[in-house]
Design a protein around this motif. Structure first.
Motif, PDB file in Angstrom:
ATOM      1  N   GLY A  49       0.773  -1.235   0.000  1.00 47.34           N
ATOM      2  CA  GLY A  49       0.000   0.000   0.000  1.00 47.34           C
ATOM      3  C   GLY A  49       0.800   1.279   0.000  1.00 47.34           C
ATOM      4  N   LYS A  50       2.136   1.189  -0.016  1.00 46.91           N
ATOM      5  CA  LYS A  50       2.947   2.410   0.032  1.00 46.91           C
ATOM      6  C   LYS A  50       2.699   3.290  -1.198  1.00 46.91           C
ATOM      7  CE  LYS A  50       6.743   0.012   0.623  1.00 46.91           C
ATOM      8  NZ  LYS A  50       8.163  -0.353   0.760  1.00 46.91           N
ATOM      9  N   PHE A  51       2.782   2.670  -2.375  1.00 50.65           N
ATOM     10  CA  PHE A  51       2.640   3.435  -3.613  1.00 50.65           C
ATOM     11  C   PHE A  51       1.241   4.048  -3.713  1.00 50.65           C
ATOM     12  CE2 PHE A  51       1.580   3.880  -8.115  1.00 50.65           C
ATOM     13  CZ  PHE A  51       2.682   4.558  -8.598  1.00 50.65           C
ATOM     14  N   SER A  52       0.211   3.253  -3.430  1.00 54.57           N
ATOM     15  CA  SER A  52      -1.163   3.750  -3.521  1.00 54.57           C
ATOM     16  C   SER A  52      -1.421   4.869  -2.519  1.00 54.57           C
ATOM     17  CB  SER A  52      -2.164   2.609  -3.297  1.00 54.57           C
ATOM     18  OG  SER A  52      -2.059   1.648  -4.324  1.00 54.57           O
ATOM     19  N   THR A  53      -0.866   4.749  -1.315  1.00 56.90           N
ATOM     20  CA  THR A  53      -1.024   5.787  -0.311  1.00 56.90           C
ATOM     21  C   THR A  53      -0.348   7.081  -0.755  1.00 56.90           C
ATOM     22  OG1 THR A  53      -1.123   4.120   1.452  1.00 56.90           O
ATOM     23  CG2 THR A  53      -0.629   6.386   2.113  1.00 56.90           C
ATOM     24  N   ILE A  54       0.849   6.946  -1.304  1.00 54.31           N
ATOM     25  CA  ILE A  54       1.560   8.123  -1.822  1.00 54.31           C
ATOM     26  C   ILE A  54       0.766   8.780  -2.936  1.00 54.31           C
ATOM     27  CG2 ILE A  54       3.560   8.810  -3.219  1.00 54.31           C
ATOM     28  CD1 ILE A  54       5.260   6.947  -1.468  1.00 54.31           C
ATOM     29  N   GLN A  55       0.225   7.982  -3.853  1.00 53.34           N
ATOM     30  CA  GLN A  55      -0.517   8.556  -4.974  1.00 53.34           C
ATOM     31  C   GLN A  55      -1.797   9.248  -4.507  1.00 53.34           C
ATOM     32  OE1 GLN A  55       0.645   8.895  -8.080  1.00 53.34           O
ATOM     33  NE2 GLN A  55       2.513   7.964  -7.292  1.00 53.34           N
ATOM     34  N   ALA A  56      -2.446   8.694  -3.489  1.00 51.60           N
ATOM     35  CA  ALA A  56      -3.659   9.322  -2.946  1.00 51.60           C
ATOM     36  C   ALA A  56      -3.316  10.644  -2.263  1.00 51.60           C
ATOM     37  CB  ALA A  56      -4.348   8.375  -1.975  1.00 51.60           C
ATOM     38  N   LEU A  57      -2.254  10.656  -1.477  1.00 53.74           N
ATOM     39  CA  LEU A  57      -1.833  11.880  -0.804  1.00 53.74           C
ATOM     40  C   LEU A  57      -1.390  12.923  -1.826  1.00 53.74           C
ATOM     41  CD1 LEU A  57      -1.250  13.435   1.781  1.00 53.74           C
ATOM     42  CD2 LEU A  57       0.940  12.215   1.951  1.00 53.74           C
ATOM     43  N   TYR A  58      -0.686  12.488  -2.834  1.00 47.55           N
ATOM     44  CA  TYR A  58      -0.232  13.367  -3.927  1.00 47.55           C
ATOM     45  C   TYR A  58      -1.430  14.026  -4.614  1.00 47.55           C
ATOM     46  CZ  TYR A  58       2.178  14.497  -8.379  1.00 47.55           C
ATOM     47  OH  TYR A  58       2.696  15.110  -9.502  1.00 47.55           O
ATOM     48  N   ALA A  59      -2.469  13.251  -4.872  1.00 49.68           N
ATOM     49  CA  ALA A  59      -3.667  13.786  -5.535  1.00 49.68           C
ATOM     50  C   ALA A  59      -4.323  14.869  -4.673  1.00 49.68           C
ATOM     51  CB  ALA A  59      -4.655  12.656  -5.816  1.00 49.68           C
ATOM     52  N   ILE A  60      -4.365  14.644  -3.361  1.00 54.79           N
ATOM     53  CA  ILE A  60      -4.941  15.643  -2.446  1.00 54.79           C
ATOM     54  C   ILE A  60      -4.081  16.907  -2.426  1.00 54.79           C
ATOM     55  CG2 ILE A  60      -5.445  16.134  -0.016  1.00 54.79           C
ATOM     56  CD1 ILE A  60      -6.099  13.096   0.271  1.00 54.79           C
ATOM     57  N   LEU A  61      -2.776  16.739  -2.326  1.00 58.07           N
ATOM     58  CA  LEU A  61      -1.871  17.892  -2.265  1.00 58.07           C
ATOM     59  C   LEU A  61      -1.920  18.709  -3.551  1.00 58.07           C
ATOM     60  CD1 LEU A  61       1.169  16.205  -0.469  1.00 58.07           C
ATOM     61  CD2 LEU A  61      -0.384  17.914   0.498  1.00 58.07           C
ATOM     62  N   LYS A  62      -2.049  18.020  -4.688  1.00 57.73           N
ATOM     63  CA  LYS A  62      -2.171  18.751  -5.958  1.00 57.73           C
ATOM     64  C   LYS A  62      -3.444  19.588  -5.998  1.00 57.73           C
ATOM     65  CE  LYS A  62      -1.469  15.338  -8.884  1.00 57.73           C
ATOM     66  NZ  LYS A  62      -1.328  14.621 -10.181  1.00 57.73           N
ATOM     67  N   GLU A  63      -4.536  19.024  -5.474  1.00 63.26           N
ATOM     68  CA  GLU A  63      -5.791  19.785  -5.439  1.00 63.26           C
ATOM     69  C   GLU A  63      -5.630  21.040  -4.570  1.00 63.26           C
ATOM     70  OE1 GLU A  63      -8.890  19.259  -7.045  1.00 63.26           O
ATOM     71  OE2 GLU A  63      -7.471  18.075  -8.213  1.00 63.26           O
ATOM     72  N   ALA A  64      -4.807  20.942  -3.523  1.00 67.50           N
ATOM     73  CA  ALA A  64      -4.544  22.092  -2.647  1.00 67.50           C
ATOM     74  C   ALA A  64      -3.460  23.004  -3.223  1.00 67.50           C
ATOM     75  CB  ALA A  64      -4.145  21.599  -1.260  1.00 67.50           C
ATOM     76  N   GLU A  65      -3.019  22.687  -4.451  1.00 74.81           N
ATOM     77  CA  GLU A  65      -2.042  23.488  -5.200  1.00 74.81           C
ATOM     78  C   GLU A  65      -0.658  23.524  -4.549  1.00 74.81           C
ATOM     79  OE1 GLU A  65      -3.724  27.292  -6.185  1.00 74.81           O
ATOM     80  OE2 GLU A  65      -5.246  26.399  -7.492  1.00 74.81           O
ATOM     81  N   TYR A  66      -0.283  22.383  -3.941  1.00 77.01           N
ATOM     82  CA  TYR A  66       1.088  22.240  -3.450  1.00 77.01           C
ATOM     83  C   TYR A  66       1.904  21.453  -4.461  1.00 77.01           C
ATOM     84  CZ  TYR A  66      -0.342  24.133   1.034  1.00 77.01           C
ATOM     85  OH  TYR A  66      -0.800  24.967   2.007  1.00 77.01           O
ATOM     86  N   LYS A  67       3.165  21.817  -4.579  1.00 75.35           N
ATOM     87  CA  LYS A  67       4.086  21.106  -5.461  1.00 75.35           C
ATOM     88  C   LYS A  67       4.780  20.001  -4.669  1.00 75.35           C
ATOM     89  CE  LYS A  67       3.470  23.520  -9.222  1.00 75.35           C
ATOM     90  NZ  LYS A  67       4.473  24.405  -9.817  1.00 75.35           N
ATOM     91  N   CYS A  68       4.933  18.854  -5.310  1.00 76.39           N
ATOM     92  CA  CYS A  68       5.541  17.694  -4.647  1.00 76.39           C
ATOM     93  C   CYS A  68       6.723  17.163  -5.437  1.00 76.39           C
ATOM     94  CB  CYS A  68       4.515  16.570  -4.494  1.00 76.39           C
ATOM     95  SG  CYS A  68       3.132  16.961  -3.418  1.00 76.39           S
ATOM     96  N   ASN A  69       7.640  16.557  -4.716  1.00 75.47           N
ATOM     97  CA  ASN A  69       8.671  15.687  -5.287  1.00 75.47           C
ATOM     98  C   ASN A  69       8.373  14.287  -4.769  1.00 75.47           C
ATOM     99  OD1 ASN A  69       9.867  18.163  -6.059  1.00 75.47           O
ATOM    100  ND2 ASN A  69      11.126  18.191  -4.215  1.00 75.47           N
ATOM    101  N   ILE A  70       8.504  13.273  -5.627  1.00 71.14           N
ATOM    102  CA  ILE A  70       8.128  11.915  -5.221  1.00 71.14           C
ATOM    103  C   ILE A  70       9.233  10.930  -5.582  1.00 71.14           C
ATOM    104  CG2 ILE A  70       6.396  10.086  -5.421  1.00 71.14           C
ATOM    105  CD1 ILE A  70       4.387  12.157  -6.275  1.00 71.14           C
ATOM    106  N   TYR A  71       9.585  10.100  -4.600  1.00 70.17           N
ATOM    107  CA  TYR A  71      10.579   9.050  -4.798  1.00 70.17           C
ATOM    108  C   TYR A  71       9.960   7.708  -4.433  1.00 70.17           C
ATOM    109  CZ  TYR A  71      15.077   6.571  -4.396  1.00 70.17           C
ATOM    110  OH  TYR A  71      16.128   5.696  -4.566  1.00 70.17           O
ATOM    111  N   THR A  72       9.782   6.839  -5.415  1.00 70.67           N
ATOM    112  CA  THR A  72       9.210   5.517  -5.189  1.00 70.67           C
ATOM    113  C   THR A  72      10.105   4.457  -5.829  1.00 70.67           C
ATOM    114  OG1 THR A  72       7.858   5.734  -7.198  1.00 70.67           O
ATOM    115  CG2 THR A  72       6.817   6.336  -5.112  1.00 70.67           C
ATOM    116  N   SER A  73       9.880   3.206  -5.451  1.00 68.78           N
ATOM    117  CA  SER A  73      10.626   2.104  -6.063  1.00 68.78           C
ATOM    118  C   SER A  73       9.841   0.802  -5.900  1.00 68.78           C
ATOM    119  CB  SER A  73      12.006   1.962  -5.401  1.00 68.78           C
ATOM    120  OG  SER A  73      11.870   1.608  -4.035  1.00 68.78           O
ATOM    121  N   PRO A  74      10.045  -0.163  -6.817  1.00 70.53           N
ATOM    122  CA  PRO A  74      10.782   0.012  -8.066  1.00 70.53           C
ATOM    123  C   PRO A  74       9.929   0.762  -9.078  1.00 70.53           C
ATOM    124  CG  PRO A  74       9.801  -2.163  -8.038  1.00 70.53           C
ATOM    125  CD  PRO A  74       9.449  -1.522  -6.721  1.00 70.53           C
ATOM    126  N   HIS A  75      10.518   1.127 -10.206  1.00 70.19           N
ATOM    127  CA  HIS A  75       9.707   1.721 -11.267  1.00 70.19           C
ATOM    128  C   HIS A  75       8.989   0.604 -12.016  1.00 70.19           C
ATOM    129  CE1 HIS A  75      13.694   0.949 -13.088  1.00 70.19           C
ATOM    130  NE2 HIS A  75      13.015   0.631 -14.180  1.00 70.19           N
TER     131      HIS A  75
END
Length: 422
Positions: A49-75
């Motif tokens: 669930g790490k990747f899915s949790t990151i993507q969900a949080l990223y989607a919320i932060l983008k809606e709030a107009e925050y810029k993110c850097n994301i590091y995940t693995s593997p690609h």
């Protein structure tokens, strides 16, 4: 081509894929001015669930107009996926230039591939000091290259289960040991603990972090969610309750990851994240190879009107939640399976119930994968397992009826090959 050549050189800087130590990472970061001390981070540890949790949080932060850097693995498809800055992956040229700069500073010193990638991410992240960095921990955490931060906005602990056991001593291959490795050195900030597979696992996590002075936000103690009819679910925490639309991700288990992301977003009290940002964000999550429906392309054409899913699950915990979703569907289910050699193949497939057909395949371009015909022979608890050399042949071999679905699963590496092939 330039990027690929650099990647191949970086992969040869250490004879081992994994060498559990933080010294090499710290030494190279020190040469680069310790960029990790100058950025705002959210660390994510866990088994599933790490990747899915990151993507969900990223989607919320983008809606709030925050810029993110994301590091995940593997690609999954391209290494660029691991290097997201200012809400966009680096281009091949940008990544090649970054790797070249880090490679020159390293000057041939022995360092693992994951370690040098982590250093590269942290070095580039310093260019965006206001951004929020979402950083996924790799194998475990205690000796993981990402565990060199000095400050953390939040640490997220997703579902923990048995995986990567071959990297632990035989007498220590327990979920308690994995919990210790993943959570015993979390930074003092705030810790969000997601829903776990059992009360025993939850208690073990709480016991491990009990002396950590961080504020702890634990599922079913400090936040919870309930799925309701009419495509809504309810979330509740110390800030109150929310009536939310179902996320755009199939599977009730994804509500666990989305709720963890919501709990995290609401703890970022220095940031302006509203209920509307959350409501909108969770309907715009982009998740690759996590119960992803393939809706068009070469492989989809072979299935005609039948639904085709690809999922990178590869451990018992992943199989368990996947099967729960499959059991909610009133149709025949066909599984196409490819796995890496170091996984517990029988344990993984044993979680799937009421499967109409199972076909083992080879994973192309992966020398550490088990051959499909060997996988077929190893699996003992499924009567009519078949073997096909390719996913195309596997799809063609299935006697599909109306409303049947096909799930391709068993490995993130397989998922990447499938998406590239499609």
């Amino acid at each position: 081509m330039k990027l690929q050549k650099i990647v191949e050189r970086l992969q040869k800087l250490h004879p081992k894929e994994i060498d559990l130590s933080l010294d090499r990472t710290r030494n190279l970061l020190e040469k680069l001015g310790n960029p990790q001390d100058q950025i705002n981070c959210i660390s994510v540890v866990g088994t599933n669930g790490k990747f899915s949790t990151i993507q969900a949080l990223y989607a919320i932060l983008k809606e709030a107009e925050y810029k993110c850097n994301i590091y995940t693995s593997p690609h999954i498809q391209k290494i660029n996926e691991r290097f997201v800055f200012n809400n966009k992956p680096l281009t091949d040229d940008e990544l090649a230039n970054l790797f070249t700069e880090i490679e020159e500073e390293n000057n041939g010193t022995k360092i693992t591939f994951f370690e040098i990638l982590t250093v590269a991410f942290l070095y580039y992240a310093k260019k965006y000091p206001a951004n929020i960095n979402l950083i996924e921990s790799g194998l475990f955490h205690r000796f993981d290259a990402t565990n060199i931060l000095k400050k953390n906005l939040v640490s997220i602990v997703t579902a923990i289960g048995l995986d990567h056991l071959d990297w632990l001593p035989k007498k220590e291959r327990t979920v308690e040991k994995i919990i210790f490795e993943k959570t015993s050195t979390l930074l003092n900030s705030k810790i969000i603990v997601a829903k776990q597979s059992s009360i025993k696992v939850s208690k073990s996590i709480e016991d491990t972090i009990k002396d950590n002075p961080s504020k702890k936000i634990i599922f079913n103690k400090n936040y919870s969610f309930i799925l309701k009819e009419n495509d809504f679910f309810y979330f509740e925490d110390e800030f109150g309750s929310l009536k939310l639309p179902k996320p755009n991700l199939p599977g009730e288990f994804q509500l666990e990851n989305v709720s963890t992301a919501i709990a995290t977003a609401r703890q970022l009290t220095d940031y302006k994240i509203t209920d509307d940002h959350i409501k909108s964000g969770i309907t715009r999550i982009e998740s690759i190879a996590r119960l992803q429906e393939i809706k068009s392309g070469k492989l989809k054409d072979l299935t005609k009107n039948n639904i085709l899913f690809v999922d990178g699950s590869h451990n018992p915990l992943g199989a368990k939640v996947l099967n729960k979703y499959l059991e909610s569907l009133d149709c025949n289910k066909h599984i196409i399976l490819g796995m890496m050699a170091n996984k517990d193949h029988n344990e993984y497939i044993s979680y799937f119930k009421d499967i109409k057909s199972l076909t083992a395949i080879d994973i192309p371009n992966q020398p550490n994968a088990i051959k499909g015909n060997e996988l077929k022979e190893k699996i003992k608890n499924f009567k009519d397992i078949k073997y096909q050399s390719s996913v195309e042949n596997a799809i063609r071999s299935i006697d599909l009826k109306e409303n049947d679905i096909i799930l391709i699963t068993g490995s993130l590496y397989l998922a990447g090959e499938i998406l590239n092939l499609n």
